[in-house]
Design a protein around this motif. Sequence first.
Motif, PDB file in Angstrom:
ATOM      1  N   ARG A  97      14.662  17.531  -0.798  1.00 52.12           N
ATOM      2  CA  ARG A  97      13.615  18.411  -1.320  1.00 52.12           C
ATOM      3  C   ARG A  97      12.538  17.620  -2.054  1.00 52.12           C
ATOM      4  N   ALA A  98      12.945  16.639  -2.842  1.00 53.38           N
ATOM      5  CA  ALA A  98      11.974  15.834  -3.580  1.00 53.38           C
ATOM      6  C   ALA A  98      11.103  15.016  -2.637  1.00 53.38           C
ATOM      7  N   ILE A  99      11.716  14.383  -1.645  1.00 50.49           N
ATOM      8  CA  ILE A  99      10.956  13.547  -0.708  1.00 50.49           C
ATOM      9  C   ILE A  99       9.977  14.390   0.097  1.00 50.49           C
ATOM     10  N   ALA A 100      10.409  15.558   0.549  1.00 47.78           N
ATOM     11  CA  ALA A 100       9.514  16.440   1.305  1.00 47.78           C
ATOM     12  C   ALA A 100       8.310  16.836   0.451  1.00 47.78           C
ATOM     13  N   PHE A 101       8.552  17.140  -0.801  1.00 50.05           N
ATOM     14  CA  PHE A 101       7.462  17.508  -1.714  1.00 50.05           C
ATOM     15  C   PHE A 101       6.510  16.336  -1.928  1.00 50.05           C
ATOM     16  N   LEU A 102       7.045  15.151  -2.198  1.00 49.35           N
ATOM     17  CA  LEU A 102       6.207  13.989  -2.477  1.00 49.35           C
ATOM     18  C   LEU A 102       5.386  13.583  -1.268  1.00 49.35           C
ATOM     19  N   LYS A 103       5.977  13.645  -0.095  1.00 49.49           N
ATOM     20  CA  LYS A 103       5.231  13.298   1.118  1.00 49.49           C
ATOM     21  C   LYS A 103       4.110  14.289   1.366  1.00 49.49           C
ATOM     22  N   GLY A 104       4.309  15.516   0.913  1.00 48.95           N
ATOM     23  CA  GLY A 104       3.277  16.535   1.079  1.00 48.95           C
ATOM     24  C   GLY A 104       2.068  16.311   0.188  1.00 48.95           C
ATOM     25  N   VAL A 105       2.261  15.633  -0.948  1.00 51.26           N
ATOM     26  CA  VAL A 105       1.139  15.416  -1.864  1.00 51.26           C
ATOM     27  C   VAL A 105       0.664  13.969  -1.882  1.00 51.26           C
ATOM     28  N   LYS A 123      18.551   4.646  -2.090  1.00 53.39           N
ATOM     29  CA  LYS A 123      18.633   4.352  -0.664  1.00 53.39           C
ATOM     30  C   LYS A 123      17.688   5.212   0.153  1.00 53.39           C
ATOM     31  N   GLU A 124      17.580   6.493  -0.203  1.00 58.49           N
ATOM     32  CA  GLU A 124      16.716   7.399   0.558  1.00 58.49           C
ATOM     33  C   GLU A 124      15.246   7.212   0.202  1.00 58.49           C
ATOM     34  N   PHE A 125      14.960   7.010  -1.063  1.00 61.53           N
ATOM     35  CA  PHE A 125      13.550   6.944  -1.475  1.00 61.53           C
ATOM     36  C   PHE A 125      12.872   5.663  -1.019  1.00 61.53           C
ATOM     37  N   VAL A 126      13.612   4.556  -0.940  1.00 57.29           N
ATOM     38  CA  VAL A 126      12.973   3.308  -0.512  1.00 57.29           C
ATOM     39  C   VAL A 126      12.634   3.310   0.978  1.00 57.29           C
ATOM     40  N   LYS A 127      13.043   4.322   1.687  1.00 60.15           N
ATOM     41  CA  LYS A 127      12.615   4.457   3.079  1.00 60.15           C
ATOM     42  C   LYS A 127      11.155   4.894   3.159  1.00 60.15           C
ATOM     43  N   HIS A 128      10.633   5.453   2.075  1.00 57.03           N
ATOM     44  CA  HIS A 128       9.297   6.046   2.096  1.00 57.03           C
ATOM     45  C   HIS A 128       8.369   5.536   0.993  1.00 57.03           C
ATOM     46  N   PHE A 129       8.933   5.052  -0.117  1.00 57.42           N
ATOM     47  CA  PHE A 129       8.128   4.743  -1.295  1.00 57.42           C
ATOM     48  C   PHE A 129       8.537   3.418  -1.934  1.00 57.42           C
ATOM     49  N   ASP A 180       0.807  -1.219   0.000  1.00 56.31           N
ATOM     50  CA  ASP A 180       0.000   0.000   0.000  1.00 56.31           C
ATOM     51  C   ASP A 180       0.845   1.275   0.000  1.00 56.31           C
ATOM     52  N   ALA A 181       2.140   1.155  -0.132  1.00 58.42           N
ATOM     53  CA  ALA A 181       3.003   2.342  -0.185  1.00 58.42           C
ATOM     54  C   ALA A 181       2.881   3.015  -1.542  1.00 58.42           C
ATOM     55  N   PRO A 182       2.968   4.346  -1.600  1.00 59.86           N
ATOM     56  CA  PRO A 182       2.911   5.033  -2.894  1.00 59.86           C
ATOM     57  C   PRO A 182       4.123   4.696  -3.750  1.00 59.86           C
ATOM     58  N   TRP A 183       3.945   4.752  -5.051  1.00 61.88           N
ATOM     59  CA  TRP A 183       5.012   4.452  -5.996  1.00 61.88           C
ATOM     60  C   TRP A 183       5.691   5.727  -6.481  1.00 61.88           C
ATOM     61  N   VAL A 184       6.995   5.632  -6.689  1.00 68.11           N
ATOM     62  CA  VAL A 184       7.760   6.679  -7.352  1.00 68.11           C
ATOM     63  C   VAL A 184       8.439   6.057  -8.568  1.00 68.11           C
ATOM     64  N   VAL A 185       8.218   6.649  -9.733  1.00 66.55           N
ATOM     65  CA  VAL A 185       8.797   6.153 -10.978  1.00 66.55           C
ATOM     66  C   VAL A 185       9.883   7.126 -11.432  1.00 66.55           C
ATOM     67  N   PHE A 186      11.097   6.611 -11.628  1.00 67.54           N
ATOM     68  CA  PHE A 186      12.231   7.431 -12.063  1.00 67.54           C
ATOM     69  C   PHE A 186      12.440   7.258 -13.563  1.00 67.54           C
ATOM     70  N   VAL A 187      12.566   8.385 -14.273  1.00 65.19           N
ATOM     71  CA  VAL A 187      12.754   8.370 -15.725  1.00 65.19           C
ATOM     72  C   VAL A 187      14.021   9.153 -16.070  1.00 65.19           C
ATOM     73  N   HIS A 188      14.989   8.474 -16.651  1.00 68.34           N
ATOM     74  CA  HIS A 188      16.264   9.117 -16.981  1.00 68.34           C
ATOM     75  C   HIS A 188      16.171   9.890 -18.291  1.00 68.34           C
ATOM     76  N   GLY A 189      17.259  10.553 -18.659  1.00 68.06           N
ATOM     77  CA  GLY A 189      17.295  11.339 -19.889  1.00 68.06           C
ATOM     78  C   GLY A 189      17.930  10.583 -21.037  1.00 68.06           C
ATOM     79  N   ALA A 190      18.026  11.236 -22.199  1.00 72.99           N
ATOM     80  CA  ALA A 190      18.610  10.622 -23.387  1.00 72.99           C
ATOM     81  C   ALA A 190      20.089  10.335 -23.162  1.00 72.99           C
ATOM     82  N   GLY A 191      20.499   9.120 -23.493  1.00 70.63           N
ATOM     83  CA  GLY A 191      21.889   8.725 -23.322  1.00 70.63           C
ATOM     84  C   GLY A 191      22.202   8.160 -21.964  1.00 70.63           C
ATOM     85  N   GLY A 192      21.270   8.252 -21.026  1.00 70.53           N
ATOM     86  CA  GLY A 192      21.501   7.733 -19.678  1.00 70.53           C
ATOM     87  C   GLY A 192      20.910   6.343 -19.512  1.00 70.53           C
TER      88      GLY A 192
END
Length: 282
Positions: free
Chosen positions: A251-259, A34-40, A12-24
Amino acid sequence: MLHYKKHLIAEDAPWVVFVHGAGGSSSIWFLQIKEFVKHFNVLLVDLRGHGRSKQMASSKEDRHYNFDVVTRDVIEVLDDLNIECAHFIGISLGTILIRNISELAPERVSSMVMGGAIIRLNVRAKVLVAVGNMFKRFVPYMWLYRFFAWIIMPRERHKQSRLLFVNEAKKVAQKEFMRWYRLTYELTPLLKYFEEKDTAIPTLYLMGEEDHMFLPAVRFIVSRHTNSKLEVIGNSGHVCNVDQPAEFNARAIAFLKGVSKNGCKSAPESEPSTPSLELAVC
């Protein structure tokens, strides 16, 4: 289907999807996991032709794909994993794909974090694209990629970011690089459409203060879009998740937890249909 990795902490944890850029590839997020899997729950995808995603060119249509096609690749992974909605985090060109997901399937997007966002091409960026188009058939693509990386990330403290993207780009085949480069023909009209259309989806722009090519345009668009906000990360360039990972993560985690409590919203029924973004590729 795209190659992906998932880190599941709870059903039941929210999902975060990471999308890289061209060439990455998804490996550019190694400082975030490591930080994001503590919350998502975390999903990392390799875009077609990148990382461990094999070339997906089974037909002429596939060989000349556009932004809608590569965007639907990501949505296909969500469908396969039964992820109804998620937060999306992108870097560089990955932010364009995330923004396009919000057009093609807005009900799947809870929020967007746009790192090193490409919102508009300034004169320097347009010249860079034009030079690439002039020489792409005569100059080895890695020469072009190294040159682009140096122009976009010129400072000594951007060296780690440059090397990371250059080393990942070496894994992309020449023909695949050319297919992705053809997407530059779509950029100007697509970005203009995104600029003109506000979105109801909460959006955080995380930009390095030294991202000289793209930060000014983001400042402008945030002043016009009501659900967007900008946070500038000091001592950082275009790839701010690598230059300053601790700041980016916090900053990203604080924002995501807020929404997170709001979840995804259904697409409004009264809203007129979105114009097709499948533009012709020259």
